[in-house]
Each structure stands twice: as C-alpha cells, then as structure tokens.
Design an enzyme around this catalytic site. Structure first.
Site, short mmCIF file in Angstrom:
data_model
loop_
_atom_site.label_atom_id
_atom_site.label_comp_id
_atom_site.label_asym_id
_atom_site.label_seq_id
_atom_site.Cartn_x
_atom_site.Cartn_y
_atom_site.Cartn_z
N GLU B 39 -46.84 17.92 13.68
CA GLU B 39 -47.14 18.14 12.25
C GLU B 39 -46.03 17.60 11.39
O GLU B 39 -44.85 17.78 11.69
CB GLU B 39 -47.32 19.63 11.99
CG GLU B 39 -47.36 19.97 10.50
CD GLU B 39 -48.41 20.98 10.15
OE1 GLU B 39 -48.59 21.90 10.97
OE2 GLU B 39 -49.05 20.86 9.10
N ALA B 43 -48.82 13.53 8.25
CA ALA B 43 -50.02 13.67 9.08
C ALA B 43 -49.88 14.84 10.04
O ALA B 43 -48.78 15.28 10.36
CB ALA B 43 -50.25 12.39 9.87
N VAL B 44 -51.03 15.31 10.51
CA VAL B 44 -51.06 16.35 11.55
C VAL B 44 -51.81 15.78 12.73
O VAL B 44 -52.87 15.17 12.56
CB VAL B 44 -51.82 17.60 11.05
CG1 VAL B 44 -51.81 18.67 12.11
CG2 VAL B 44 -51.21 18.11 9.77
N VAL B 45 -51.29 15.95 13.92
CA VAL B 45 -51.97 15.42 15.10
C VAL B 45 -52.49 16.55 15.95
O VAL B 45 -51.76 17.48 16.30
CB VAL B 45 -51.00 14.55 15.94
CG1 VAL B 45 -51.74 13.94 17.11
CG2 VAL B 45 -50.41 13.46 15.07
N ASP B 154 -43.46 -3.56 13.85
CA ASP B 154 -42.72 -2.33 14.13
C ASP B 154 -42.64 -2.12 15.64
O ASP B 154 -42.88 -1.02 16.13
CB ASP B 154 -43.37 -1.13 13.45
CG ASP B 154 -42.41 0.04 13.29
OD1 ASP B 154 -42.86 1.14 12.96
OD2 ASP B 154 -41.20 -0.16 13.54
#
Lengths: 422, 378, 373
Positions: B39, B43-45, B154
């Site tokens: 979290e 974003a929250v995964v 990246d």
C-alpha cells in the site's frame, strides 16, 4: 509476424468491427440509453403524482440523429485542435477518442459539447504532447469557450472508462511516410526489395525507368500525391468510420489511391508483383479493400445523392446525412438539422431532472452533463439512500398510528425483526 | 477479437444501463480480491484470483483521486503500453476496470519475486548459466518493446520480476514512451540514476533504444558482481563513476558528445580512454571472452556503438557452454516474503523511490533543473 | 566457473527415499514397531536395565554406532568430547552428535546413514537421462559407491570419487534439490486443497440434508393444518410448492457441485503449473534460439540505410541529436513497419474465422487465461 503485433493491439481487439457490427453497436447504445431515460422520466412523473397514461410523449433522439450530432461536434473538435495548432497525431487521437466514446455512450448521457476540450486535453497527455493546463485554458479562451480546470478534469475518468482505458491509437500518418520513403527511393533508383521477393521484382534501375515513364516529366507529382494523401488523412479520414473498419496501413494506402490512383497502382504492382502467383489472391483482396476505402469513404465526390453501399447500416456517410468534411459542416441545412436535434436532446434530458435542477439520482462519477454540477462523486447515490431510509421510517410510523394501539404497534414476529429500527 | 462477446459487441443491456458502465461492471466481476500485499499513496496492490479459473492475479488499484492534474502521466503510460504489449517476457496486463471513487484497477499477472531479491539474498547461489538465462529473457522482453517502438526507460533489477515458472518479466512501464519520431523533445531525467546511461546524464533530448541497453548492461554487471556496479549518489558522481569504470567520454570515442546540453568537461588529468577487454576481464573474471564482448558492447559510451537487443541475443556467449539454465530450474525465492516485496514494487510510482522530480518528468521544468557545472574552463 | 554456494538443504531432504515411503513409515513408527526398545534392554556401559529404570532411553552416535543410555551420555560427555567408552572403540565422540536409533539393527542404521549422505550428492533422476540404460548405469554406480562405503572397502578412493562428483555437478545437484523441495510443497498443497474441498463438500451435503429435513417438517405441518381446515385447494398448493422447492434445491446442489469442481480444477491447474516448473521440459532442448521462437523477418520491405527526405535532413545533421543516440534509421523502420503491419489483415475474413472458432470450441489452458481478457 508483423501482423501479430497488429493483432494484439487494442485498436484491433476492441475497436475494429465489420460494418454490421459497428452499426449494431450504435443502435444498441442508443436503445439502452433511451430505455434508461424513459424509465427515469416516467418514475419521476409518477412520483410527482402524474398518471402513467397521461405522461407527455418522451421524444428521444434516434441513433441516426445522435450520430449526426456527434459527427458535427467532431468537426468542431477538429477546428479547435487546429486553433491550438496541435500536431496531427494529437488531433487524430482526440477525434478517434470522440468517435470511440460515442460507440458505448449516448448523447443522452453525455453531451459532446462539454467533452471536446477535455478529450483534447486527454489526447495531449496520451500522445506525450505536454501542455500545461494553464496554457491550455488560456488558448481555449481565445477560441471562444471559457473553461475551468474542473471542466477539463472532471470528465476525464468517465471518458477513459468509455474508452476502455485503451489509449494507444495507431494512425496512418507514419505508414504514409513509409510508403513515400520507398516511392522516392524508387524514383532515385535506390530501391531494394525485401529478400523473399527479390527474384520476383523488377531490378532497381528498371523500376526507376518505369516510374519516370509514368511521371512523364512531372517530377512534382510524387510530392503532390503525398500532400493530397496526407490532407485526406488529417481531415476527411478522421470524420469517417475508416478507423473502425480497416487497419491503419489500409487507410494509408487507401488515401494514396484516392490521391493519385495511377501512382498508387504502380507502387502496389511493385510491392505485390504479378509474378508472385501465390500472393495474387491476397493482392486482389487488398485492392478491393483499398478501393472500398477510397470510393466509399474518402472520395471527394461523396454526397447524399449517391447510392449507399452500406444500405441500412448506421455508418458515418454523407448518404446518411452525416457530415464527413469540413465544408459539409457549414452547410446551412445540416446546421439547422443539428440544432433541431440538439434542442430535442436538451428537452428530454431536462425532463430527467428534479424541478430544483439537482442531478438525477442515478448519475454517477462526475460527468459534464447538462446540469453541470461538476464533481458528483456518488453524492447522488448517497442522497437516494438517505431518502429511502427516511421514507421507510415514515411509513413505519404511519402504520403504527393506523393500528391505533396506544401501546405502539403489535410486536413484530421473530421472522420480520429488523424492519423497525432499534 | 471482433465478435467475441464482452469485447466490443456486448449483449444488449438488460435494463437500460449505460453500455460502457455495463462492460466495466462485467469486467470487474471476473475477479476477486484476496488480501492486500502493498500500500502506498499512489496505489494499493491486492493479491486476487480469476473467479472462473482460480488463476492468481495481482490487482493494482491506482488512486486517481490523489492526482493533481487529472489522470497522471505514469498511470496513462502504464495502461497505454501494457495494453498493447504481449510477450512472454513482459508482464501481462490481463484486464483493466474502474471502481467507484475514481479508482483505476489493473489486473496483472501474478509474480512473486524480482531479480533484486535474488541478487541480494546471500542464501541464494547462482552461476553463469543462470545469469545467461535471465539476461536472455530480459533481452527478449526488451527486443519486443523496441520492436513495438516503446522505450522502457526504467530498467533495473527490481523492475525485472520473476514468475513461478521461472520466466522473467519486464514490469513498470510508468516511464515508458514511444520513440523514433524526430523533432520530439524527450526528457532526460529518466531511469534510476545507478542505471542511467551517460547521454541522459549529459541531458540529451533526443535518444533511442540504446538507453535501455545500457541499463540492462549494468544489470548484467550487477548479476556478476552481486552488488550494484555504479552506485552514484548524485548525477555528477554518477558521471565520475562511469568515467572511472568505463572511460571518459570525449570527441574521439564519442563524436558529438560535447554538443550535448549538459556536457561536462573533465579535468585533463582525469581523462581515461574507453576501457577495453583487458579491464573488463579483470573486473569480471568469470566471463569468457564472448561474454566480455557482450558486456562491453552493451556499455559502450557512444550510444550509436552499442549493440541492439537483437544483436545482443545473437552473441555467441549464449550458445557457449554452459547453456542458459531452463527457466523452471532457475534459483528462486518466492512465497510470502516474495509476494510482499513485489507488492511493494508494484505500488510504487514509476521512478519515485529516488526522489525524481515528478514535475520534471511530466515535462515542465521542476525545481531540480540540471545545472551546468563549471569546472573553470570551457 | 563461479563458486556456487548451495542453499541449506531442506530438512525433509535428509531422507534417502522419496517422501511417499516416509509417510507410510511415519504411520507405522507411531506403533513403535521400529523403535529399538525391547523390554529387557541393558545399557552396555552402566549395565542398568529397563527393569530398574523404566524411563531409560538409548542414544547412539553415528561415528561408531555404539549405543548407550542417556544418563551415560550425559555423564561421560558432559564436559566435552571424550573417547567412546566401548573398550575396543575409543573413538572421540561429541555429545551433540548423539541421537535416537531409528532401526533395531545398528548395521541397518549405518547403511541408512550412508545412503542418505550419498543421496545428497547423487540426486539425479530418471528424466535427467536420455534413456533407461544410462539411468541404470548411473544407479549401478551409486550402488557400488554405497556398497563400498557400507562395507568399508576402498573407503579413501570412494570418498574421493564422491567429492569429485560433487564438485563437477554442483549446479545440477542444487537444482535437483530445489526441484525435490518444490515437488514436496506442491504435493503438500495438493493434498491440503483436496482435503479442503472434500471438507467443504461434506459440510455442504450436511447442510443441504438439514435444510431438506426442515423443509419437509414444515410442509408436513402445513399440509396437516390445511387438511384440518378442510381446504383442499391449500393442500394442492402446498404440494406444488414442495415439488418446486425440491426441484430448486436439486438445481442449487448441482450448481454448487459444478462450482466446487471448477475451483478444484482451477487449483489443479495451478498445481500442475507449479509442478510444471519442476519438471524438465524436453521440448526446449536444442540450441539457443535468440528470439525465443519469434521471427524478425519482414515480408514486404527492407529497411535501407538511407532514404532521401528533405524533412529528415535537419535531424540527420543535428550533432546533439546524433550524439544522444537518436537514429533516424529507427524512424525509417517504424514508418515502414506501420505501412505494412496489418496491411493484409482483412477484417471481414477475421470476423468469419472467429465465428468458426467459436463453433469449434477447443480450449487450451492458454486460451483459458486469454478468455479472461
């Protein structure tokens, strides 16, 4: 293998259709929206005490009318983009977004007028053409509409969802450049055919000779064809359904064919030589498809009076009374027609609002609709819940009074526990 | 597919709901969330699974309401490119849907470890064949990106995720963009500093796929050394490390370098020539000559001299003994800790763990404008 | 080659035989058939007997396999390593190496220990070999080594051979060890999952039966009441309701079963994909394919090194762009790519093909995950 990359693109997977599928989708969207708004209006009327049979006729725009409206606003969007002087990929992406959005969203839910600038702004983001929002607003003001940051950003989510979060749009512009890279190489005698076809194609010197023969001294012809094809791609093509019905290279070649048929045919003969027997079937089919694009969609000679090749299908064609060019869009009869549809739309959406002008309770996620109260993050829903609960409590109370028992209503059975509040 | 239900010819609406909304609901219903694994503010995964097949997935919920200028650029980029790229070695975006309160949900394939974890875990041992296998998979993923004309921008070990079957997947496309168009200025503050190629450190506004190759070359070196090869703590320091390790960029070994916007003139006594196989051989003792050639070609100073992904894959080194380990036999670390780590990886905003100036990333000049360094002469 | 540090062997790996055998052994050992505690055992060192000390426990040391009672072990080795008290032996022993004997016969214990040690190194499996003959040869070799070690023949040479093999195959050993561990985990998970689903199914069945019974009761009462009140119509209605309810219930049960089944299938799919990671895929054998099975050939065009184009001249001559690594060739490539990628892809043919496929309907597991998207 190259085709594999194309076939995994969202453009192909989600937004490519046969003419019938496209037409069906538009009708379905229109139908769904009409059903929803009719039901909503009826509910309101009944709640306000009107008997159902006496409800005034609900006159919604048809699918054809909706498409005319959207097409008209597409032209407006194009003009706005030119005003901002955005590069062609931003303009094309914005227009594609607009077309795609209205495949699954109806004008009854979102009016295109309020979405032109938000979509344009979104396109600058997805095409990596960074524009600070202040500058954007300032430039917009010089074109006419005064718009705030909220106006631009609030509808973004709804738009993105309508676009199914597929932001990559494949345009035909680079493909056209590729075609002309090769054509010019032929003209200078430096063209190299691909390995598998080397033995089938004319050697470079011969190809050059053949081309020069064709040009017959008119050395500017290639440049003119290039310019004309590009013009078609940045204007006409964006006002038709070609992006939905064909692949981007087909559109590039189609524009070329329309711009200079002879030159394009010559080039195609080089790329798909007659000597390549197994490839002949593909070539024939390809020529048919390109012809279709040129004749049915991009041709300048298209007008309402011509026969409709897609009879009965709802596609963007002048035969359906839909504008497909900038010049058409200022035609006074068309403008009148659009104004009429707009009024119809306004009338019907107005009926679906509370007399206080509050947004209809079913509205969700801040979209720029007629009532214009920007961010509606579920506020409508909350109100509805509250209303329901309050109504329930009221009904309970009334029932208790009716029972007439001084000690309150009869105790509820175990089974119906929970109906009252503790 | 043009006619499969649920894609673009949905069944007619049963009760008049907006078609777009309906399709979104249908998509959302296909998945269930199981538990949270990461979290952040961005974003929250969640760990989840596909209802119909129990296939595990990661659901990354991006909080758009936290955004200042509408949907943020890196959310857009990530969704845009992941939707188009389908390859064994690129993380698979299975589905996208939105939820109430303006949240964007990305359903990604489930991966429970990354290369950074493997490198740092002293209990996991790996050898040349393993490194070959990982490098080959990264190169293939990169080759596919470049073939689709997408720069990743990246590449670093914790964006190289590993699946349970050993396959390596490129992830985190928040800084990606398409390339090859001329006259389009690109930002040079991309790629985490330790993996950033010299042309970006010199502020180049026009570059190409070779930036990713350089980053991957440094990952290659890190796999061999098991520590980051060039860990600079400022842009200047990074350039110094590059100069020391790989050679000082000059007009001789890199024509045109002095014309780059932020080019820094080195002190004349510090000038080192571009390193050759002797130096590489001493630092990376476990590599065969072919391997050294490969590494060198990925780390050339002049981006035009660097190999492309395809050329790297065609290097003899991959065909030499020992042949690359089969992915399913690669050393692994998964399970709980792995899932938490990857959850943490996924929740980060692209490039943020470095204090990158997001404003600069989004195109306008932020606070951290690269200053022209003055070494006293010019 | 780089030195490889082996991960610590999984505790379950210190078993010479595949896990399934141990599951059986485990059950039997609880009945104490194999523990070596005959009722009249005497400690060879202090001569105390079970009769005098009923809680006596015996330990042995794998160095010389001599057995003694726990109190002797404590007493003799408390202060550090000491020579074995058995007179003929005298080998230096350490207290922490003492452990309980698993087998009654010391000789068996010794052999088992030797096998365990050898198996740690020689852990190849049948699918590591191309044919049965080679596998058997390998097994014979392993047996030979074991035989030598057990019977103390050519110990020095055999040990050397062991070390040699270990050094030469370090990587393969560790990967095989990892595979075994993964297999056991997958197996454990699979049994867990199965138990779960069975339990769920049982619970569901119980619940259903309860409900059925209750409904029957209710209906009986209702029917009786209706009959008592003489309302024939009500009886019929009640019976119809009963029929409908039972029909619904049956349908619900079928649905639940389908769901459970598909969940189980999903789990088994997952398991097999986990296990697939451990199985060696023979198909991938063969020389290294750079592009992993994909091809990079362009059918319709070649990207030349140079194309005349006025618009591109400026960037070709811009040193900053060149130095930054911008390749105008990449632009040529992209333009040509976009000119031809999908050119011969015909929308109507594709739509027709999809209709065909839908009618055919064959699912591979790739399509299962694809169908999701």
């Amino acid at each position: 293998m190259d085709d594999t990359i194309y076939s995994t693109s969202t453009q192909h997977r989600l937004f490519t259709f046969t003419p019938k599928q496209l037409s069906d989708l538009r009708y379905a969207t229109n139908k769904a929206a009409i059903e929803k708004i009719t039901e909503s209006i009826k509910r309101r009327a009944v709640a306000a005490g009107i008997v159902e049979s006496e409800i005034e006729e609900i006159d919604c725009p048809t699918a054809e009318e909706e498409l005319k409206l959207v097409a008209y606003y597409c032209v407006k969007c194009m003009q706005l983009s030119d005003h901002f002087q955005f590069p062609s990929n931003v303009k094309a992406t914005a227009l594609t977004f607009l077309h795609r959005l209205y495949l699954t969203t109806s004008t009854l839910t979102l009016h295109p007028k309020k979405l032109l600038l938000p979509i344009l702004y979104l396109a600058t983001k997805t095409e990596n053409h960074y524009t600070p929002i202040k500058n954007f607003i300032a430039t917009a003001a010089t074109a006419g509409p005064k718009v705030t940051k909220e106006d631009l950003l609030d509808p973004e989510f709804t738009i993105a969802m309508g676009l199914r979060w597929a932001f990559q749009v494949w345009h035909p512009f680079r493909g056209l450049e590729g075609i002309f890279l090769e054509l010019n190489a032929i003209a200078s005698g430096r063209y190299q055919p691909p390995k598998p076809k080397e033995h089938l194609v004319l050697p470079a010197t011969e190809a050059k000779v053949a081309l020069l023969e064709l040009l017959a001294g008119d050395t500017d012809r290639i440049g003119r064809a290039h310019g004309e094809a590009r013009r078609l791609l940045t204007t006409t093509a964006l006002l038709t359904d070609v992006y939905f019905l064909y692949t981007p290279p087909q559109i590039s070649f189609g524009a070329f064919l329309e711009a200079d048929r002879e030159l394009a045919t010559f080039y195609l003969d080089i790329k798909f030589p007659e000597t390549d027997v197994p490839g002949r079937k593909t070539k024939m089919k390809l020529l048919d498809v390109l012809d279709e694009i040129a004749k049915n969609h991009l041709s300048a000679g298209l007008s309402e009076d011509l026969k409709n090749p897609y009879q009965g299908l709802l596609l963007q064609l002048p035969q359906n009374g839909i504008t497909t060019s900038l010049s058409m869009s200022v035609d006074p009869t068309l403008v009148k027609e659009v104004t009429r549809i707009d009024k119809k739309l306004y009338r019907v959406t107005k009926r679906d609002q509370d007399s206080a002008g509050k947004k209809k309770a079913e509205e969700w996620n801040g979209s720029g609709s007629q009532s214009g109260t920007g961010s509606g993050n579920g506020i409508g829903r909350y109100d509805e819940d509250e209303e329901r609960r309050a109504k329930k409590r009221r009904l309970e109370r009334e029932k208790a009074e009716r029972e007439g028992d001084v000690f309150g209503a009869r105790l509820p059975d175990v089974k119906t526990a929970g109906a009252g509040s503790f | 597919m043009t006619t499969s239900n649920g894609d673009n010819t949905p069944a007619p609406a049963p009760n008049g709901g907006e078609l777009a909304q309906q399709m979104n609901e249908e998509t959302k219903k296909k998945y269930t969330k199981d538990r949270k694994v990461g979290e952040g503010t961005y974003a929250v995964v969640h760990l989840g699974h596909v209802k119909s097949t129990a296939l595990p997935v990661a659901i990354k919920k991006i909080k758009l309401s936290a955004m200042v200028d509408g949907i943020s650029m890196d959310a857009i980029r990530e969704v845009k490119f992941l939707q188009e790229l389908r390859h064994e070695n690129i993380i698979r975006l299975i589905d996208v849907f939105s939820s109430k309160n303006q949240n964007l949900n990305l359903v990604l394939e489930f991966l429970d470890s990354d290369l950074e974890m493997i490198i740092k875990d002293t209990k996991i041992g790996f050898g040349g064949a393993d490194i070959k296998s990982w490098l080959a998979m990264s190169l293939r993923g990169l080759w596919w990106c470049h073939k689709n004309f997408v720069l990743h921008r990246d590449i670093k070990p914790n964006n190289l995720l590993l699946a349970t079957n050993g396959q390596l997947k490129l992830a985190d496309f928040g800084l990606a963009r398409s390339f090859s168009d001329p006259y389009r200025a690109m930002t040079s503050t991309v790629i985490t500093r330790w993996y950033r190629p010299p042309e970006l450190l010199f502020g180049a506004k026009s570059y190409s796929s070779s930036v990713d190759i350089f980053s991957l070359g440094l990952v290659f070196a890190e796999l061999l050394l098991r520590v980051p090869f060039l860990p600079g703590d400022s842009d200047v320091h990074q350039l110094r490390l590059i100069a020391t390790a790989l050679g000082t960029p000059t007009e001789q070994n890199w024509p045109g370098v002095t014309k780059l916007p932020d080019y820094v003139i080195p002190n004349t006594e510090d000038i080192r020539p571009e390193q050759g196989s002797l130096f590489y051989g001493e630092t990376f003792r476990t590599l065969t000559p072919e391997g050294l050639t490969l590494l060198m070609s990925m780390l050339r100073l002049d981006p035009r001299k660097r190999w492309s992904a395809k050329q790297c894959l065609e290097s003899e080194w991959f065909k030499e003994e020992p042949t690359p380990t089969k992915p399913e036999l690669l050393p692994r670390k998964g399970g709980g800790k792995g899932i938490e780590k990857v959850g943490g990886d996924l929740k980060r905003r692209a490039g943020w763990d470095e204090g990158t100036d997001v404003a600069e990333l989004e195109g306008h000049r932020g606070r951290k404008v690269a200053r022209k360094l003055d070494f006293g002469g010019k | 080659m780089m030195m490889v540090s082996l991960p610590a062997p999984h505790p379950l790996l210190s078993l010479p035989f595949p896990p399934s055998i141990y599951i059986q052994i485990r059950y039997t050992s609880t009945t104490q058939i194999l523990t070596a505690t005959p009722p009249d055992e005497n400690c060879p060192v202090c001569k105390s007997s079970r009769y005098l000390n009923p809680n006596i426990r015996f330990l042995m040391n794998p160095v010389c396999y001599h057995k003694m009672c726990e109190s002797c072990v404590d007493r003799i080795f408390m202060q550090g390593p000491a020579p074995c008290p058995v007179i003929a032996c005298g080998k230096t022993l350490r207290k922490n190496k003492f452990r309980k004997q698993t087998f009654e016969d010391v000789a068996v214990e010794r052999e088992v220990d030797v096998r365990k040690r050898v198996a740690l190194t020689f852990n190849k499996r049948q699918d590591d070999f191309d044919n049965l003959r080679e596998y058997n040869d390998y097994l014979e070799e392993v047996e030979q080594i074991t035989f030598n070690l057990v019977n103390k023949i050519d110990v020095k040479e055999t040990e050397a051979k062991l070390l040699e093999y270990e050094a030469a195959n370090k990587e393969l050993i560790s990967t095989n060890a990892a595979r075994q561990a993964a297999e056991m985990m997958a197996f454990a998970q699979a049994t867990e999952a199965e138990k779960e689903s069975q339990r769920l199914a049982r619970e569901m069945a119980v619940r259903e039966r309860e409900e059925e019974r209750r409904e029957q009761e209710e209906l009986k009462i209702a029917t009786l009441n209706a009959l008592a009140s003489g309302d024939k119509g009500a009886v019929k209605v009640i019976q119809e309701v009963q029929l409908k309810r039972s029909g619904e219930r049956k349908r619900r049960q079928a649905d639940e079963q389908m769901k459970l089944k598909s969940l189980a299938e999903g789990r088994s799919l997952l398991n097999s994909s986990l296990l697939a990671g451990t199985r060696k895929r023979v198909l991938e054998d063969g020389p290294f394919d750079p592009l992993g099975g994909l091809s990079d050939v362009n059918e319709h065009y070649i990207v030349q090194d140079y194309y005349e184009n006025k618009w591109l001249e400026n960037v070709r001559n811009d040193p900053a762009a060149q130095a930054g690594g911008y390749f105008v060739e990449e632009y040529y490539g992209r333009s040509l790519f976009e000119a031809f990628s999908g050119l011969t892809f015909f929308v109507d043919e594709e739509a027709a093909r999809i209709e065909e496929e839908k009618r055919a309907k064959t699912y591979t597991d790739l399509m299962i995950s694809d169908a999701v998207s």
